[in-house]
Design a protein around this motif. Sequence first.
Motif, PDB file in Angstrom:
ATOM      1  N   UNK A  49      11.528  61.151  54.348  1.00  0.00           N
ATOM      2  CA  UNK A  49      11.645  61.666  55.710  1.00  0.00           C
ATOM      3  C   UNK A  49      10.232  61.881  56.253  1.00  0.00           C
ATOM      4  N   UNK A  50       9.846  61.097  57.236  1.00  0.00           N
ATOM      5  CA  UNK A  50       8.467  61.126  57.731  1.00  0.00           C
ATOM      6  C   UNK A  50       8.333  61.769  59.110  1.00  0.00           C
ATOM      7  N   UNK A  51       9.423  61.874  59.832  1.00  0.00           N
ATOM      8  CA  UNK A  51       9.368  62.380  61.203  1.00  0.00           C
ATOM      9  C   UNK A  51       9.248  63.907  61.229  1.00  0.00           C
ATOM     10  N   UNK A  52       8.683  64.415  62.310  1.00  0.00           N
ATOM     11  CA  UNK A  52       8.594  65.854  62.558  1.00  0.00           C
ATOM     12  C   UNK A  52       9.210  66.146  63.919  1.00  0.00           C
ATOM     13  N   UNK A  92      20.249  55.194  59.093  1.00  0.00           N
ATOM     14  CA  UNK A  92      19.872  54.279  60.168  1.00  0.00           C
ATOM     15  C   UNK A  92      20.261  54.890  61.520  1.00  0.00           C
ATOM     16  N   UNK A  93      19.314  54.891  62.452  1.00  0.00           N
ATOM     17  CA  UNK A  93      19.578  55.431  63.789  1.00  0.00           C
ATOM     18  C   UNK A  93      20.273  54.395  64.658  1.00  0.00           C
ATOM     19  N   UNK A  94      21.184  54.867  65.503  1.00  0.00           N
ATOM     20  CA  UNK A  94      21.887  53.968  66.426  1.00  0.00           C
ATOM     21  C   UNK A  94      21.031  53.613  67.631  1.00  0.00           C
ATOM     22  N   UNK A  95      20.132  54.547  68.003  1.00  0.00           N
ATOM     23  CA  UNK A  95      19.240  54.290  69.138  1.00  0.00           C
ATOM     24  C   UNK A  95      17.979  55.128  68.977  1.00  0.00           C
ATOM     25  N   UNK A  96      16.845  54.693  69.534  1.00  0.00           N
ATOM     26  CA  UNK A  96      15.605  55.464  69.421  1.00  0.00           C
ATOM     27  C   UNK A  96      15.698  56.764  70.227  1.00  0.00           C
ATOM     28  N   UNK A  97      14.816  57.690  69.917  1.00  0.00           N
ATOM     29  CA  UNK A  97      14.826  58.953  70.654  1.00  0.00           C
ATOM     30  C   UNK A  97      13.754  59.893  70.148  1.00  0.00           C
ATOM     31  N   UNK A  98      13.845  61.137  70.643  1.00  0.00           N
ATOM     32  CA  UNK A  98      12.884  62.178  70.260  1.00  0.00           C
ATOM     33  C   UNK A  98      13.591  63.200  69.388  1.00  0.00           C
ATOM     34  N   UNK A  99      12.893  63.623  68.325  1.00  0.00           N
ATOM     35  CA  UNK A  99      13.479  64.573  67.386  1.00  0.00           C
ATOM     36  C   UNK A  99      13.454  65.968  68.005  1.00  0.00           C
ATOM     37  N   UNK A 100      14.644  66.505  68.289  1.00  0.00           N
ATOM     38  CA  UNK A 100      14.741  67.870  68.826  1.00  0.00           C
ATOM     39  C   UNK A 100      14.627  68.908  67.715  1.00  0.00           C
ATOM     40  N   UNK A 125      13.103  51.170  61.360  1.00  0.00           N
ATOM     41  CA  UNK A 125      13.100  51.526  59.945  1.00  0.00           C
ATOM     42  C   UNK A 125      13.974  52.753  59.748  1.00  0.00           C
ATOM     43  N   UNK A 126      14.457  52.979  58.498  1.00  0.00           N
ATOM     44  CA  UNK A 126      15.333  54.129  58.252  1.00  0.00           C
ATOM     45  C   UNK A 126      14.664  55.454  58.612  1.00  0.00           C
ATOM     46  N   UNK A 127      15.456  56.358  59.169  1.00  0.00           N
ATOM     47  CA  UNK A 127      14.961  57.686  59.518  1.00  0.00           C
ATOM     48  C   UNK A 127      14.600  58.464  58.243  1.00  0.00           C
ATOM     49  N   UNK A 128      15.390  58.250  57.185  1.00  0.00           N
ATOM     50  CA  UNK A 128      15.172  58.885  55.877  1.00  0.00           C
ATOM     51  C   UNK A 128      16.060  58.167  54.867  1.00  0.00           C
ATOM     52  N   UNK A 129      15.951  58.579  53.617  1.00  0.00           N
ATOM     53  CA  UNK A 129      16.795  58.046  52.558  1.00  0.00           C
ATOM     54  C   UNK A 129      17.539  59.186  51.883  1.00  0.00           C
ATOM     55  N   UNK A 130      18.734  58.900  51.415  1.00  0.00           N
ATOM     56  CA  UNK A 130      19.469  59.831  50.573  1.00  0.00           C
ATOM     57  C   UNK A 130      19.487  59.239  49.172  1.00  0.00           C
ATOM     58  N   UNK A 136       8.716  60.782  68.312  1.00  0.00           N
ATOM     59  CA  UNK A 136       9.594  59.721  68.809  1.00  0.00           C
ATOM     60  C   UNK A 136       9.869  58.761  67.665  1.00  0.00           C
ATOM     61  N   UNK A 137      11.134  58.496  67.411  1.00  0.00           N
ATOM     62  CA  UNK A 137      11.531  57.634  66.290  1.00  0.00           C
ATOM     63  C   UNK A 137      12.268  56.414  66.828  1.00  0.00           C
ATOM     64  N   UNK A 138      12.180  55.330  66.048  1.00  0.00           N
ATOM     65  CA  UNK A 138      12.791  54.065  66.467  1.00  0.00           C
ATOM     66  C   UNK A 138      13.882  53.666  65.486  1.00  0.00           C
ATOM     67  N   UNK A 139      14.521  52.561  65.803  1.00  0.00           N
ATOM     68  CA  UNK A 139      15.581  52.022  64.940  1.00  0.00           C
ATOM     69  C   UNK A 139      15.050  50.940  64.001  1.00  0.00           C
TER      70      UNK A 139
END
Length: 287
Positions: free
Chosen positions: A115-118, A68-76, A127-132, A122-125
């Motif tokens: 894991x869906x982001x590349x 879970x992300x603490x805040x939205x942002x851009x994937x560097x 939904x989960x960024x990924x699952x382990x 830009x990702x938000x809070x």
Amino acid sequence: MKKVLLSAAAVLLLSSVAACSQTESEGENAAAEERVAAVEVAEAVKGDLILERSLFGRTAPNSTTPIVLQSPGEVDSLEVENGELVEEDDIIAKLSTPVGKQTIRAPKDGEVANLKAAEGDTVSTEEPFALIADLDTIKLNFTVTADVRKLVEVDKKMNVTIENKQYEATITSVSTMPDDTGLYPVDAKVDNENHTLLPGMVAELSVPEQQIKDAIIIPTASIIEEDDETFVYVVKDNQAKKQVITVVETQSAETAVEGDIQVGDSIIVTGQLTLSDGVQVNVVKGE
């Protein structure tokens, strides 16, 4: 005089044909008597026949932990990809957020999933960024009727087949409440240290349903049904002897029977479909 000669010739010709026919008939009979059929056999044994019911379900991770992300942002940068094994605190990704740089780490050991982001997204809070996913142990999900539910219990070990390989499964939960379909959820687990099993595979659970005790058991493949008669061929004195039987219960591989079959009898399991009672046989394989 000519008529006499012709009549004599005709008699000789008919005698010759009759003699040839008799010789051929005798040859065929002799060939039939000398015929030896190659067969394979298996031994009739005495034991218990366990009747099983098959339940079909799916494999799933033993557990999944969301990142879970603490805040939205851009994937560097992305440091992992789906299917990669990570350990707790391994770096998953680095983000640029309104509050500064954020490093995303694995919350526990496991496999990266969903894991869906590349990079650059830009990702938000929301939904989960990924699952382990924990794949060291695989969960098996089944749904059963009320009758079958009585056959399973927590901590009971049963055989399960996944991708044509057999594993030992342990029942972990048996629901007392049905789901929306009216069936009862049943969960089991299988060790998966080598990660050969993946989520979504079909699992076939073998549930013992009935036991026939102290029965004469023979291979199911040996049984012949013909003209409302059920029988097998037994090898006695190098001959195939027809034995009529009554089937008590049958499984795909083994069948419990009654009849003039004794423990230790050599039951023909291959080649029996072309036999008849009393035919000479040669055992080329089997016990």
